[in-house]
Design an enzyme around this catalytic site. Structure first.
Site, short mmCIF file in Angstrom:
data_model
loop_
_atom_site.label_atom_id
_atom_site.label_comp_id
_atom_site.label_asym_id
_atom_site.label_seq_id
_atom_site.Cartn_x
_atom_site.Cartn_y
_atom_site.Cartn_z
N ASP A 13 0.90 -1.25 0.29
CA ASP A 13 0.08 -0.04 0.03
C ASP A 13 0.98 1.48 -0.12
OD1 ASP A 13 -2.45 1.50 0.12
OD2 ASP A 13 -1.95 1.91 2.65
N CYS A 76 -4.07 -1.09 -1.95
CA CYS A 76 -4.31 0.38 -2.28
C CYS A 76 -5.26 0.54 -3.41
CB CYS A 76 -2.83 0.99 -2.46
SG CYS A 76 -2.84 2.57 -3.03
N GLU A 156 -5.38 8.85 9.74
CA GLU A 156 -4.04 8.81 10.43
C GLU A 156 -3.95 9.68 11.73
OE1 GLU A 156 -0.80 9.15 7.61
OE2 GLU A 156 -1.89 7.71 6.38
N HIS A 192 -8.17 3.48 3.99
CA HIS A 192 -7.95 4.43 5.31
C HIS A 192 -9.45 4.39 5.82
CE1 HIS A 192 -3.95 5.98 4.11
NE2 HIS A 192 -4.12 6.29 5.52
#
Length: 285
Positions: A13, A76, A156, A192
Protein backbone atom coordinates in the site's frame (compact mmCIF):
# COMPACT_ATOMS: atom_id res chain seq x y z
CA UNK A 1 13.21 -27.53 -2.97
CA UNK A 2 10.99 -24.64 -1.83
CA UNK A 3 7.44 -25.54 -0.84
CA UNK A 4 5.35 -22.92 -2.64
CA UNK A 5 2.51 -23.34 -0.16
CA UNK A 6 4.76 -22.18 2.66
CA UNK A 7 5.80 -18.96 0.91
CA UNK A 8 4.36 -15.71 2.28
CA UNK A 9 1.67 -13.52 0.76
CA UNK A 10 2.91 -10.05 -0.21
CA UNK A 11 0.74 -7.00 0.46
CA UNK A 12 1.58 -3.41 -0.44
CA UNK A 13 0.00 0.00 0.00
CA UNK A 14 1.09 3.61 -0.19
CA UNK A 15 1.14 3.74 3.60
CA UNK A 16 -0.77 2.37 6.57
CA UNK A 17 -4.31 2.23 5.18
CA UNK A 18 -3.73 -1.17 3.63
CA UNK A 19 -3.25 -2.58 7.11
CA UNK A 20 -7.06 -2.81 7.23
CA UNK A 21 -6.76 -5.27 4.34
CA UNK A 22 -3.94 -7.12 6.11
CA UNK A 23 -6.12 -7.34 9.22
CA UNK A 24 -8.95 -8.94 7.21
CA UNK A 25 -6.51 -11.30 5.48
CA UNK A 26 -5.07 -12.48 8.78
CA UNK A 27 -8.55 -13.11 10.17
CA UNK A 28 -9.51 -15.14 7.09
CA UNK A 29 -6.13 -16.89 6.68
CA UNK A 30 -4.58 -17.16 10.16
CA UNK A 31 -2.10 -19.86 9.12
CA UNK A 32 -0.50 -17.76 6.39
CA UNK A 33 2.65 -15.64 6.61
CA UNK A 34 2.34 -12.07 5.29
CA UNK A 35 4.86 -9.44 4.25
CA UNK A 36 3.34 -5.95 4.28
CA UNK A 37 5.11 -3.05 2.57
CA UNK A 38 3.95 0.52 3.14
CA UNK A 39 5.51 3.04 0.75
CA UNK A 40 5.38 5.77 3.37
CA UNK A 41 8.16 7.81 1.75
CA UNK A 42 5.89 8.58 -1.21
CA UNK A 43 2.39 8.62 0.20
CA UNK A 44 -0.26 9.50 -0.67
CA UNK A 45 -0.65 7.84 -4.05
CA UNK A 46 -4.12 9.34 -4.45
CA UNK A 47 -2.82 12.76 -5.49
CA UNK A 48 -0.07 11.49 -7.82
CA UNK A 49 -0.22 11.07 -11.61
CA UNK A 50 -1.07 7.67 -13.06
CA UNK A 51 2.45 7.33 -14.45
CA UNK A 52 3.97 7.90 -11.00
CA UNK A 53 1.57 5.50 -9.30
CA UNK A 54 2.36 2.81 -11.87
CA UNK A 55 6.10 3.28 -11.37
CA UNK A 56 5.80 3.20 -7.57
CA UNK A 57 3.56 0.12 -7.72
CA UNK A 58 6.01 -1.80 -9.89
CA UNK A 59 8.87 -0.97 -7.52
CA UNK A 60 6.89 -2.01 -4.44
CA UNK A 61 5.70 -5.22 -6.09
CA UNK A 62 9.19 -6.13 -7.28
CA UNK A 63 10.54 -5.66 -3.76
CA UNK A 64 7.99 -8.16 -2.44
CA UNK A 65 8.41 -10.63 -5.31
CA UNK A 66 12.17 -10.59 -4.80
CA UNK A 67 11.62 -11.72 -1.23
CA UNK A 68 9.84 -14.83 -2.44
CA UNK A 69 6.04 -14.67 -2.28
CA UNK A 70 3.26 -16.82 -3.69
CA UNK A 71 0.55 -14.16 -4.04
CA UNK A 72 0.50 -10.37 -4.42
CA UNK A 73 -2.25 -8.22 -2.91
CA UNK A 74 -2.49 -4.56 -3.92
CA UNK A 75 -4.04 -3.11 -0.76
CA UNK A 76 -4.35 0.36 -2.25
CA UNK A 77 -7.32 1.53 -4.28
CA UNK A 78 -5.34 4.05 -6.32
CA UNK A 79 -2.63 1.50 -7.18
CA UNK A 80 -5.31 -1.10 -7.94
CA UNK A 81 -7.01 1.29 -10.36
CA UNK A 82 -3.77 2.00 -12.22
CA UNK A 83 -1.47 -1.00 -11.92
CA UNK A 84 -3.30 -4.30 -11.40
CA UNK A 85 -3.26 -5.43 -15.04
CA UNK A 86 0.36 -4.37 -15.56
CA UNK A 87 1.43 -6.29 -12.44
CA UNK A 88 -0.51 -9.38 -13.46
CA UNK A 89 1.24 -9.38 -16.82
CA UNK A 90 4.65 -8.68 -15.29
CA UNK A 91 4.53 -11.40 -12.63
CA UNK A 92 2.43 -14.10 -14.30
CA UNK A 93 1.66 -16.85 -13.41
CA UNK A 94 1.72 -15.61 -9.80
CA UNK A 95 -1.78 -14.44 -8.81
CA UNK A 96 -2.22 -10.70 -8.30
CA UNK A 97 -5.35 -9.08 -6.88
CA UNK A 98 -6.40 -5.50 -6.22
CA UNK A 99 -9.16 -4.25 -3.94
CA UNK A 100 -11.41 -2.63 -6.53
CA UNK A 101 -12.92 -5.69 -8.17
CA UNK A 102 -13.84 -7.47 -4.89
CA UNK A 103 -15.21 -4.20 -3.49
CA UNK A 104 -17.31 -3.62 -6.59
CA UNK A 105 -18.72 -7.14 -6.44
CA UNK A 106 -19.69 -6.60 -2.80
CA UNK A 107 -21.22 -3.20 -3.56
CA UNK A 108 -23.37 -4.60 -6.35
CA UNK A 109 -24.48 -7.50 -4.16
CA UNK A 110 -25.44 -5.14 -1.32
CA UNK A 111 -27.42 -2.63 -3.39
CA UNK A 112 -31.12 -3.27 -4.02
CA UNK A 113 -31.72 -0.02 -5.91
CA UNK A 114 -28.58 -0.18 -8.07
CA UNK A 115 -27.68 3.33 -6.87
CA UNK A 116 -24.22 3.21 -5.29
CA UNK A 117 -22.01 5.97 -3.89
CA UNK A 118 -18.25 5.52 -3.81
CA UNK A 119 -16.03 7.45 -1.42
CA UNK A 120 -12.39 7.39 -2.50
CA UNK A 121 -9.24 9.41 -3.07
CA UNK A 122 -8.87 11.99 -5.79
CA UNK A 123 -6.81 9.64 -7.97
CA UNK A 124 -9.26 6.74 -7.69
CA UNK A 125 -12.25 8.95 -8.48
CA UNK A 126 -10.45 10.67 -11.35
CA UNK A 127 -9.48 7.34 -12.88
CA UNK A 128 -13.07 6.05 -12.78
CA UNK A 129 -12.04 2.52 -11.81
CA UNK A 130 -14.98 1.85 -9.49
CA UNK A 131 -17.45 3.34 -11.94
CA UNK A 132 -16.19 1.02 -14.68
CA UNK A 133 -16.00 -2.04 -12.46
CA UNK A 134 -19.52 -1.59 -11.06
CA UNK A 135 -21.19 -0.88 -14.41
CA UNK A 136 -19.36 -3.85 -15.92
CA UNK A 137 -21.04 -6.02 -13.30
CA UNK A 138 -24.38 -4.19 -13.35
CA UNK A 139 -24.79 -2.17 -16.58
CA UNK A 140 -27.86 -0.35 -15.23
CA UNK A 141 -26.20 0.70 -11.98
CA UNK A 142 -26.05 4.39 -11.12
CA UNK A 143 -22.68 5.23 -9.56
CA UNK A 144 -21.70 8.51 -7.94
CA UNK A 145 -18.11 8.96 -6.76
CA UNK A 146 -16.83 11.53 -4.29
CA UNK A 147 -13.20 12.33 -3.55
CA UNK A 148 -12.66 12.59 0.23
CA UNK A 149 -9.05 13.60 0.65
CA UNK A 150 -9.45 14.88 4.22
CA UNK A 151 -10.61 11.45 5.38
CA UNK A 152 -7.05 10.17 4.98
CA UNK A 153 -5.67 12.82 7.32
CA UNK A 154 -8.47 12.24 9.83
CA UNK A 155 -7.82 8.50 9.83
CA UNK A 156 -4.08 8.91 10.33
CA UNK A 157 -4.53 11.44 13.14
CA UNK A 158 -7.00 9.14 14.89
CA UNK A 159 -9.89 11.62 14.61
CA UNK A 160 -12.24 8.91 13.45
CA UNK A 161 -15.42 9.81 15.33
CA UNK A 162 -17.00 12.76 17.07
CA UNK A 163 -17.94 16.23 15.92
CA UNK A 164 -14.97 16.97 13.64
CA UNK A 165 -15.16 13.67 11.72
CA UNK A 166 -18.93 13.92 11.39
CA UNK A 167 -18.81 17.54 10.18
CA UNK A 168 -16.35 16.64 7.43
CA UNK A 169 -18.38 13.54 6.54
CA UNK A 170 -21.46 15.75 6.13
CA UNK A 171 -19.57 18.00 3.71
CA UNK A 172 -18.61 15.02 1.58
CA UNK A 173 -21.76 12.89 1.56
CA UNK A 174 -24.73 15.23 2.00
CA UNK A 175 -24.60 16.46 -1.59
CA UNK A 176 -24.39 12.90 -2.89
CA UNK A 177 -27.68 12.01 -1.23
CA UNK A 178 -29.31 15.29 -2.27
CA UNK A 179 -28.39 14.57 -5.89
CA UNK A 180 -29.53 10.95 -5.72
CA UNK A 181 -31.91 10.07 -2.86
CA UNK A 182 -32.07 6.48 -4.18
CA UNK A 183 -28.51 5.68 -3.06
CA UNK A 184 -28.71 2.69 -0.73
CA UNK A 185 -25.06 1.60 -0.63
CA UNK A 186 -21.92 3.48 0.36
CA UNK A 187 -18.75 1.81 -0.90
CA UNK A 188 -15.56 2.76 0.92
CA UNK A 189 -13.06 3.03 -1.92
CA UNK A 190 -9.99 3.77 0.18
CA UNK A 191 -8.39 1.48 2.73
CA UNK A 192 -8.12 4.37 5.21
CA UNK A 193 -11.87 4.86 5.33
CA UNK A 194 -13.11 1.81 7.31
CA UNK A 195 -11.85 3.37 10.56
CA UNK A 196 -14.29 6.25 9.87
CA UNK A 197 -17.28 3.92 9.57
CA UNK A 198 -18.84 5.02 12.87
CA UNK A 199 -18.73 8.71 11.87
CA UNK A 200 -20.20 7.88 8.48
CA UNK A 201 -22.93 5.80 10.09
CA UNK A 202 -23.86 8.71 12.34
CA UNK A 203 -24.20 10.94 9.26
CA UNK A 204 -26.03 8.63 6.83
CA UNK A 205 -28.26 6.79 9.28
CA UNK A 206 -29.03 3.09 9.68
CA UNK A 207 -30.71 2.36 6.34
CA UNK A 208 -27.66 2.77 4.06
CA UNK A 209 -25.36 -0.24 3.65
CA UNK A 210 -21.67 0.50 4.12
CA UNK A 211 -19.37 -1.79 2.12
CA UNK A 212 -15.68 -2.21 2.93
CA UNK A 213 -13.55 -3.97 0.31
CA UNK A 214 -11.09 -5.42 2.85
CA UNK A 215 -13.21 -8.41 3.88
CA UNK A 216 -14.32 -9.18 0.32
CA UNK A 217 -10.70 -9.03 -0.85
CA UNK A 218 -9.72 -11.48 1.89
CA UNK A 219 -12.48 -13.86 0.79
CA UNK A 220 -11.30 -13.63 -2.82
CA UNK A 221 -7.68 -14.36 -1.84
CA UNK A 222 -8.78 -17.38 0.20
CA UNK A 223 -10.85 -18.74 -2.68
CA UNK A 224 -8.00 -18.40 -5.18
CA UNK A 225 -5.48 -20.02 -2.85
CA UNK A 226 -7.87 -22.96 -2.52
CA UNK A 227 -8.38 -23.16 -6.29
CA UNK A 228 -4.63 -23.14 -6.93
CA UNK A 229 -3.78 -25.51 -4.10
CA UNK A 230 -1.59 -22.88 -2.45
CA UNK A 231 -2.96 -22.79 1.09
CA UNK A 232 -0.30 -23.15 3.76
CA UNK A 233 -0.73 -26.12 6.03
CA UNK A 234 -2.46 -25.31 9.29
CA UNK A 235 -0.14 -24.17 12.02
CA UNK A 236 0.33 -21.47 14.64
CA UNK A 237 -0.53 -17.90 13.69
CA UNK A 238 2.53 -15.99 12.48
CA UNK A 239 3.25 -12.32 13.03
CA UNK A 240 3.32 -10.38 9.78
CA UNK A 241 6.61 -9.01 8.49
CA UNK A 242 6.11 -5.23 8.40
CA UNK A 243 8.14 -2.95 6.14
CA UNK A 244 8.07 0.78 5.41
CA UNK A 245 10.04 3.08 3.15
CA UNK A 246 10.17 5.93 5.68
CA UNK A 247 9.72 6.60 9.41
CA UNK A 248 9.12 3.24 11.12
CA UNK A 249 8.17 5.22 14.23
CA UNK A 250 5.22 6.94 12.56
CA UNK A 251 4.29 3.75 10.71
CA UNK A 252 4.03 1.92 14.03
CA UNK A 253 2.22 4.71 15.86
CA UNK A 254 -0.42 5.26 13.19
CA UNK A 255 -0.51 1.74 11.78
CA UNK A 256 -1.41 0.11 15.09
CA UNK A 257 -4.89 1.64 14.81
CA UNK A 258 -5.40 0.18 11.34
CA UNK A 259 -4.01 -3.28 12.11
CA UNK A 260 -6.03 -3.51 15.30
CA UNK A 261 -3.08 -4.41 17.50
CA UNK A 262 -0.09 -2.56 18.88
CA UNK A 263 3.40 -2.88 17.46
CA UNK A 264 6.45 -0.68 17.77
CA UNK A 265 9.10 0.70 15.42
CA UNK A 266 11.51 -2.12 16.22
CA UNK A 267 9.12 -4.49 14.45
CA UNK A 268 9.17 -2.43 11.22
CA UNK A 269 11.91 -2.99 8.64
CA UNK A 270 13.03 0.14 6.82
CA UNK A 271 13.51 -0.58 3.11
CA UNK A 272 14.66 1.49 0.13
CA UNK A 273 12.85 0.44 -3.02
CA UNK A 274 15.63 1.81 -5.19
CA UNK A 275 18.55 0.28 -3.31
CA UNK A 276 17.37 -2.82 -1.46
CA UNK A 277 18.86 -5.89 -3.19
CA UNK A 278 16.73 -8.95 -3.92
CA UNK A 279 16.54 -11.42 -1.05
CA UNK A 280 14.70 -14.69 -0.81
CA UNK A 281 13.30 -15.39 2.62
CA UNK A 282 13.30 -18.87 4.05
CA UNK A 283 9.62 -19.85 4.28
CA UNK A 284 8.30 -20.84 7.70
CA UNK A 285 8.03 -24.58 8.34
Amino acid sequence: MINANALPIGVFDSGVGGLTVLRALRERLPQEQFIYLGDTARLPYGTKSSDSVLRYSIQAAESLVNQGIKYLVIACNTASSVAVEALRERFAPMPVIGVIEPGSIAGCAASKSGHIAVLATEGTVRGGAYQRAITRLEPKAQVMAQACSLFVALAEEGWTDGAIAEAIAHRYVDELFRNDPSIDTLLLGCTHFPVLASALRAVIGPSITIVDSAETTARAVHAELVDRGLLRDAGPALRPILQATDSPERFARVGSRFLGESFDASQVELVDLGLTPPRIRTPPP
